[in-house]
Enzyme design. Structure first.
Site, PDB file in Angstrom:
ATOM      1  N   LYS A 104       0.855  -1.083  -0.034  1.00  0.00           N
ATOM      2  CA  LYS A 104      -0.008   0.018  -0.165  1.00  0.00           C
ATOM      3  C   LYS A 104       0.884   1.289   0.206  1.00  0.00           C
ATOM      4  CE  LYS A 104      -2.082  -1.335   4.122  1.00  0.00           C
ATOM      5  NZ  LYS A 104      -1.358  -2.588   4.288  1.00  0.00           N
ATOM      6  N   ARG A 113      -9.502   0.263   9.534  1.00  0.00           N
ATOM      7  CA  ARG A 113      -9.128  -0.900   9.746  1.00  0.00           C
ATOM      8  C   ARG A 113     -10.247  -1.812  10.428  1.00  0.00           C
ATOM      9  NH1 ARG A 113      -3.320   0.357   8.984  1.00  0.00           N
ATOM     10  NH2 ARG A 113      -1.988  -1.609   9.288  1.00  0.00           N
ATOM     11  N   ARG A 166      11.352  -5.612   5.058  1.00  0.00           N
ATOM     12  CA  ARG A 166      11.206  -4.102   4.762  1.00  0.00           C
ATOM     13  C   ARG A 166      12.197  -3.229   5.536  1.00  0.00           C
ATOM     14  NH1 ARG A 166       5.278  -1.995   5.231  1.00  0.00           N
ATOM     15  NH2 ARG A 166       5.385  -3.219   6.960  1.00  0.00           N
ATOM     16  N   ARG A 202      11.524  -1.455  10.850  1.00  0.00           N
ATOM     17  CA  ARG A 202      10.400  -1.023  11.834  1.00  0.00           C
ATOM     18  C   ARG A 202      10.372  -2.080  12.988  1.00  0.00           C
ATOM     19  NH1 ARG A 202       5.181   0.141   8.050  1.00  0.00           N
ATOM     20  NH2 ARG A 202       4.069  -1.046   9.818  1.00  0.00           N
ATOM     21  N   ARG A 220      -0.154  -9.234  13.166  1.00  0.00           N
ATOM     22  CA  ARG A 220      -0.979  -8.254  12.367  1.00  0.00           C
ATOM     23  C   ARG A 220      -1.701  -8.737  11.277  1.00  0.00           C
ATOM     24  NH1 ARG A 220       4.602  -5.389  10.932  1.00  0.00           N
ATOM     25  NH2 ARG A 220       3.098  -3.989   9.611  1.00  0.00           N
TER      26      ARG A 220
HETATM   27  P1  ADP Z   1       2.164  -1.851   3.457  1.00  0.00           P
HETATM   28  O1  ADP Z   1       2.187  -0.479   3.265  1.00  0.00           O
HETATM   29  O2  ADP Z   1       1.026  -2.478   2.476  1.00  0.00           O
HETATM   30  O3  ADP Z   1       2.356  -2.399   4.584  1.00  0.00           O
HETATM   31  P2  ADP Z   1       4.742  -1.723   1.909  1.00  0.00           P
HETATM   32  O4  ADP Z   1       4.427  -0.673   0.622  1.00  0.00           O
HETATM   33  O5  ADP Z   1       5.645  -1.009   2.965  1.00  0.00           O
HETATM   34  O6  ADP Z   1       3.628  -2.428   2.544  1.00  0.00           O
HETATM   35  O7  ADP Z   1       5.391  -2.838   1.245  1.00  0.00           O
HETATM   36  C1  ADP Z   1       6.008  -3.986   2.198  1.00  0.00           C
HETATM   37  C2  ADP Z   1       7.365  -4.471   1.740  1.00  0.00           C
HETATM   38  O8  ADP Z   1       7.194  -5.246   0.670  1.00  0.00           O
HETATM   39  C3  ADP Z   1       8.486  -3.354   1.453  1.00  0.00           C
HETATM   40  O9  ADP Z   1       9.509  -3.766   1.832  1.00  0.00           O
HETATM   41  C4  ADP Z   1       8.209  -3.329  -0.261  1.00  0.00           C
HETATM   42  O10 ADP Z   1       9.589  -2.805  -0.817  1.00  0.00           O
HETATM   43  C5  ADP Z   1       7.672  -4.702  -0.746  1.00  0.00           C
HETATM   44  N1  ADP Z   1       6.740  -4.776  -1.795  1.00  0.00           N
HETATM   45  C6  ADP Z   1       5.772  -3.724  -1.955  1.00  0.00           C
HETATM   46  N2  ADP Z   1       5.399  -3.994  -3.350  1.00  0.00           N
HETATM   47  C7  ADP Z   1       6.041  -5.194  -3.665  1.00  0.00           C
HETATM   48  C8  ADP Z   1       5.925  -6.024  -4.974  1.00  0.00           C
HETATM   49  N3  ADP Z   1       4.928  -5.859  -5.668  1.00  0.00           N
HETATM   50  N4  ADP Z   1       6.852  -7.126  -4.835  1.00  0.00           N
HETATM   51  C9  ADP Z   1       7.624  -7.288  -4.139  1.00  0.00           C
HETATM   52  N5  ADP Z   1       7.873  -6.598  -2.997  1.00  0.00           N
HETATM   53  C10 ADP Z   1       7.055  -5.663  -2.779  1.00  0.00           C
HETATM   54  P1  AMP Z   2       0.965   0.447   9.074  1.00  0.00           P
HETATM   55  O1  AMP Z   2       1.876   1.563   8.920  1.00  0.00           O
HETATM   56  O2  AMP Z   2      -0.607   0.616   8.319  1.00  0.00           O
HETATM   57  O3  AMP Z   2       1.387  -0.875   8.712  1.00  0.00           O
HETATM   58  O4  AMP Z   2       0.350   0.571  10.613  1.00  0.00           O
HETATM   59  C1  AMP Z   2       1.319   0.178  11.596  1.00  0.00           C
HETATM   60  C2  AMP Z   2       0.499   0.173  12.760  1.00  0.00           C
HETATM   61  O5  AMP Z   2      -0.114   1.387  13.271  1.00  0.00           O
HETATM   62  C3  AMP Z   2      -0.692  -0.988  12.771  1.00  0.00           C
HETATM   63  O6  AMP Z   2      -0.235  -2.199  13.340  1.00  0.00           O
HETATM   64  C4  AMP Z   2      -1.567  -0.477  14.160  1.00  0.00           C
HETATM   65  O7  AMP Z   2      -0.908  -0.669  15.250  1.00  0.00           O
HETATM   66  C5  AMP Z   2      -1.304   1.207  13.790  1.00  0.00           C
HETATM   67  N1  AMP Z   2      -2.340   1.525  13.060  1.00  0.00           N
HETATM   68  C6  AMP Z   2      -2.222   2.178  11.602  1.00  0.00           C
HETATM   69  N2  AMP Z   2      -3.646   2.368  11.278  1.00  0.00           N
HETATM   70  C7  AMP Z   2      -4.529   2.266  12.060  1.00  0.00           C
HETATM   71  C8  AMP Z   2      -5.955   2.421  12.229  1.00  0.00           C
HETATM   72  N3  AMP Z   2      -6.760   2.744  11.224  1.00  0.00           N
HETATM   73  N4  AMP Z   2      -6.404   1.832  13.339  1.00  0.00           N
HETATM   74  C9  AMP Z   2      -5.743   1.415  14.538  1.00  0.00           C
HETATM   75  N5  AMP Z   2      -4.383   1.038  14.377  1.00  0.00           N
HETATM   76  C10 AMP Z   2      -3.672   1.726  13.142  1.00  0.00           C
END
Ligand code: ADP
Ligand code: AMP
Length: 213
Positions: free
Chosen positions: A13, A88, A127, A160, A171
């Site tokens: 995302k 969420r 990541r 992270r 999660r």
């Molecule tokens: P989210 O915001 O949904 O938690 P991220 O955009 O941070 O996910 O992506 C999670 C991890 O996966 C990151 O390390 C990113 O570089 C990797 N990633 C994202 N899209 C792809 C893809 N299409 N193929 C492989 N790895 C990906």
């Molecule tokens: P994310 O960066 O989206 O992966 O979110 C990281 C963490 O932030 C999650 O595991 C939750 O603990 C918190 N968080 C993010 N968005 C929300 C939401 N809409 N509601 C509750 N907790 C959230």
């Protein structure tokens, strides 16, 4: 464009949000990023969020809904926005709908980036994010030019704290239990657009542009 992007943790995302934000020229509002910024600033809200985030649990709705409503009320969201990581759960989705209706705002689409669970722990554990500018990398799938250093700004990359295997698994369980029902919620509203997130970075973005046309 008034958009939501949803999907399992690690689905891509945030990665796609960077493209969408630039392409459609809309602000990217990530609740996860807002909580991490509050943690970094050491605010009371940041401290509270930390205690939930480190366990992979959701931060309480009364905190989360408030920060989103405040952010959506800012001037730069008037012509469009991309909400990432919110809502969420059902209570958040209903609160958002109430807020949008009250303010005469209609969502154009809810983008679901669909990736199966089996791929996602590896994505999260690998990541790496830039400490300074927040750019996202992956140790296998999206390596920086120089190990551990951000291509954009030269700052160190970090993992992270919630990207450990145990927290990632938790999660994903929280997603299945609390967030997955939202797909049906938005399907019923007729605005759900699903894209396959288990493809190359570029192909996922191509598909996003195609479904939003
Ligand atoms: P989210 O915001 O949904 O938690 P991220 O955009 O941070 O996910 O992506 C999670 C991890 O996966 C990151 O390390 C990113 O570089 C990797 N990633 C994202 N899209 C792809 C893809 N299409 N193929 C492989 N790895 C990906
Ligand atoms: P994310 O960066 O989206 O992966 O979110 C990281 C963490 O932030 C999650 O595991 C939750 O603990 C918190 N968080 C993010 N968005 C929300 C939401 N809409 N509601 C509750 N907790 C959230």
């Amino acid at each position: 464009m008034k958009l939501l992007i949803t999907g399992r943790p690690g689905a891509g995302k945030g990665t796609q949000a960077v493209n969408i934000k630039e392409y459609y020229n809309i602000p990217h509002i990530s609740t996860g990023d807002m909580f991490r910024a509050a943690m970094k600033a050491g605010t009371k809200m940041g401290l509270l969020a930390k205690s939930y985030m480190e366990k992979g649990q959701l931060v309480p709705d009364e905190v989360t809904i408030g920060i989103v409503e405040d952010r959506l009320s800012e001037a730069d969201c008037k012509d469009g926005f991309l909400l990432d990581g919110f809502p969420r759960n059902l209570a958040q989705a209903e609160a958002l709908d109430k807020f949008l209706t009250k303010n005469g705002i209609k969502l154009d689409a809810v983008l679901d980036v669909n990736v199966e669970n089996s791929v996602l722990v590896r994505r999260m554990v690998g990541r790496r994010v830039c400490k300074n500018c927040g750019a996202t990398y992956h140790v296998e799938f999206n390596k920086p030019l120089k190990d551990g250093i951000c291509d954009n700004c030269g700052s160190p990359l970090v993992q992270r704290p919630d990207d450990t295997e145990a927290t990632a698994v938790n999660r994903l369980a929280v997603y299945d239990e609390q967030t997955a029902p939202l797909l049906d919620y938005y399907k019923k509203q007729g605005i759900l657009k699903t894209v396959n997130g288990d493809q190359s970075f570029d192909k996922v973005f191509e598909d996003i542009k195609a479904v939003l046309k």
